[in-house]
Motif scaffolding. Structure first.
Motif, mmCIF file in Angstrom:
data_model
loop_
_atom_site.group_PDB
_atom_site.id
_atom_site.type_symbol
_atom_site.label_atom_id
_atom_site.label_comp_id
_atom_site.label_asym_id
_atom_site.label_seq_id
_atom_site.Cartn_x
_atom_site.Cartn_y
_atom_site.Cartn_z
ATOM 1 N N VAL A 11 20.164 -20.656 -14.762
ATOM 2 C CA VAL A 11 19.617 -21.978 -14.480
ATOM 3 C C VAL A 11 18.673 -21.863 -13.285
ATOM 4 O O VAL A 11 18.853 -20.988 -12.433
ATOM 5 C CB VAL A 11 20.748 -22.997 -14.203
ATOM 6 N N GLN A 12 17.686 -22.708 -13.243
ATOM 7 C CA GLN A 12 16.778 -22.710 -12.100
ATOM 8 C C GLN A 12 17.349 -23.536 -10.954
ATOM 9 O O GLN A 12 18.161 -24.443 -11.176
ATOM 10 C CB GLN A 12 15.427 -23.275 -12.520
ATOM 11 N N ALA A 13 16.915 -23.204 -9.761
ATOM 12 C CA ALA A 13 17.363 -23.940 -8.580
ATOM 13 C C ALA A 13 17.086 -25.430 -8.760
ATOM 14 O O ALA A 13 16.029 -25.830 -9.260
ATOM 15 C CB ALA A 13 16.653 -23.411 -7.330
ATOM 16 N N GLY A 14 18.068 -26.236 -8.364
ATOM 17 C CA GLY A 14 17.978 -27.674 -8.548
ATOM 18 C C GLY A 14 18.566 -28.161 -9.853
ATOM 19 O O GLY A 14 18.741 -29.378 -10.043
ATOM 20 N N GLY A 15 18.855 -27.242 -10.745
ATOM 21 C CA GLY A 15 19.394 -27.610 -12.038
ATOM 22 C C GLY A 15 20.893 -27.843 -12.009
ATOM 23 O O GLY A 15 21.524 -27.826 -10.951
ATOM 24 N N SER A 16 21.457 -28.061 -13.197
ATOM 25 C CA SER A 16 22.875 -28.386 -13.332
ATOM 26 C C SER A 16 23.524 -27.540 -14.419
ATOM 27 O O SER A 16 22.867 -27.106 -15.372
ATOM 28 C CB SER A 16 23.055 -29.863 -13.695
ATOM 29 N N LEU A 17 24.801 -27.332 -14.244
ATOM 30 C CA LEU A 17 25.646 -26.697 -15.256
ATOM 31 C C LEU A 17 27.017 -27.357 -15.202
ATOM 32 O O LEU A 17 27.431 -27.850 -14.148
ATOM 33 C CB LEU A 17 25.810 -25.196 -14.999
ATOM 34 N N ARG A 18 27.720 -27.355 -16.332
ATOM 35 C CA ARG A 18 29.099 -27.818 -16.333
ATOM 36 C C ARG A 18 29.988 -26.696 -16.863
ATOM 37 O O ARG A 18 29.828 -26.265 -18.014
ATOM 38 C CB ARG A 18 29.284 -29.065 -17.193
ATOM 39 N N LEU A 19 30.894 -26.263 -16.033
ATOM 40 C CA LEU A 19 31.862 -25.253 -16.428
ATOM 41 C C LEU A 19 33.112 -25.939 -16.973
ATOM 42 O O LEU A 19 33.500 -27.005 -16.508
ATOM 43 C CB LEU A 19 32.238 -24.362 -15.251
ATOM 44 N N SER A 20 33.725 -25.292 -17.946
ATOM 45 C CA SER A 20 34.965 -25.801 -18.529
ATOM 46 C C SER A 20 36.051 -24.746 -18.397
ATOM 47 O O SER A 20 35.769 -23.553 -18.487
ATOM 48 C CB SER A 20 34.767 -26.144 -20.010
ATOM 49 N N CYS A 21 37.264 -25.210 -18.217
ATOM 50 C CA CYS A 21 38.424 -24.321 -18.188
ATOM 51 C C CYS A 21 39.499 -24.951 -19.063
ATOM 52 O O CYS A 21 40.126 -25.933 -18.667
ATOM 53 C CB CYS A 21 38.926 -24.122 -16.772
ATOM 54 N N ALA A 22 39.684 -24.392 -20.240
ATOM 55 C CA ALA A 22 40.694 -24.885 -21.167
ATOM 56 C C ALA A 22 41.971 -24.081 -20.988
ATOM 57 O O ALA A 22 41.925 -22.853 -20.897
ATOM 58 C CB ALA A 22 40.203 -24.757 -22.600
ATOM 59 N N TYR A 23 43.095 -24.756 -20.912
ATOM 60 C CA TYR A 23 44.337 -24.012 -20.743
ATOM 61 C C TYR A 23 45.301 -24.306 -21.872
ATOM 62 O O TYR A 23 45.279 -25.373 -22.475
ATOM 63 C CB TYR A 23 44.966 -24.270 -19.377
ATOM 64 N N SER A 24 46.153 -23.340 -22.130
ATOM 65 C CA SER A 24 47.174 -23.453 -23.167
ATOM 66 C C SER A 24 48.428 -22.758 -22.692
ATOM 67 O O SER A 24 48.416 -22.020 -21.717
ATOM 68 C CB SER A 24 46.682 -22.843 -24.483
ATOM 69 N N GLY A 25 49.518 -23.026 -23.394
ATOM 70 C CA GLY A 25 50.786 -22.435 -23.006
ATOM 71 C C GLY A 25 51.607 -23.438 -22.215
ATOM 72 O O GLY A 25 51.418 -24.641 -22.329
#
Length: 125
Positions: A11-25
Motif C-alpha cells: 500500500v502507498q503511504a497514506g493508504g489503508s488496509l484492514r487486517l483480519s484474524c479469524a480464530y477457531s477452537g
C-alpha cells in the motif's frame, strides 16, 4: 485455538488496509486478542489489543488515532483497521490470543499463548 491472519499487502503511504484474524477452537469470553508487528531486524512490538468480553481496547502510542481494533462475535474475527499508513508501519503483523492475560500485560508478547501466522504489510513512500 487456531488463529488465521489475513489482509496484508502493499500500500502507498497514506493508504489503508484492514487486517483480519479469524480464530477457531476453544474460545472464551475472557480472551484478549492482540496484534503485534515485527520489522526486519527488530523485536516484535505491540500494536493493539481488545478484550473479547467488554470490548476494552489498548493501542501503542505509535498507532493511536490511525489504527482501530474491533471484534465480530458472529464471525469469530478480530479486525485491525489501519488508516494513514506510514512507511514505518511496514512489518509482518501477527495476531495473538490469551485467556488469562491481565490488562497491564496486554502489550507483552510473551504473555500470549496462541499466535497466528504473520501477514506482511508493506507501505511505500
Amino acid at each position: 485455538v487456531q488463529l488465521q491472519a489475513s489482509g496484508g499487502g502493499p500500500v502507498q503511504a497514506g493508504g489503508s488496509l484492514r487486517l483480519s484474524c479469524a480464530y477457531s477452537g476453544r474460545t472464551s469470553r475472557r480472551f484478549v486478542m492482540g496484534w503485534f508487528r515485527q520489522a526486519p531486524g527488530k523485536e516484535r512490538d505491540f500494536v493493539a489489543a481488545i478484550s473479547w468480553s467488554d470490548g476494552a481496547r489498548s493501542y501503542a502510542d505509535s498507532v493511536k488515532g490511525r489504527f482501530t481494533i474491533s471484534r465480530d462475535f458472529a464471525k469469530n474475527t478480530v479486525y485491525l483497521q489501519m488508516d494513514g499508513l506510514k512507511p514505518e508501519d511496514t512489518a509482518v503483523y501477527y495476531c495473538a490470543a490469551d485467556g488469562t492475560i491481565i490488562r497491564s500485560s496486554w502489550s507483552m508478547s510473551t504473555q500470549y499463548d496462541y499466535w497466528g501466522q504473520g501477514t506482511q504489510v508493506t507501505v511505500s513512500s
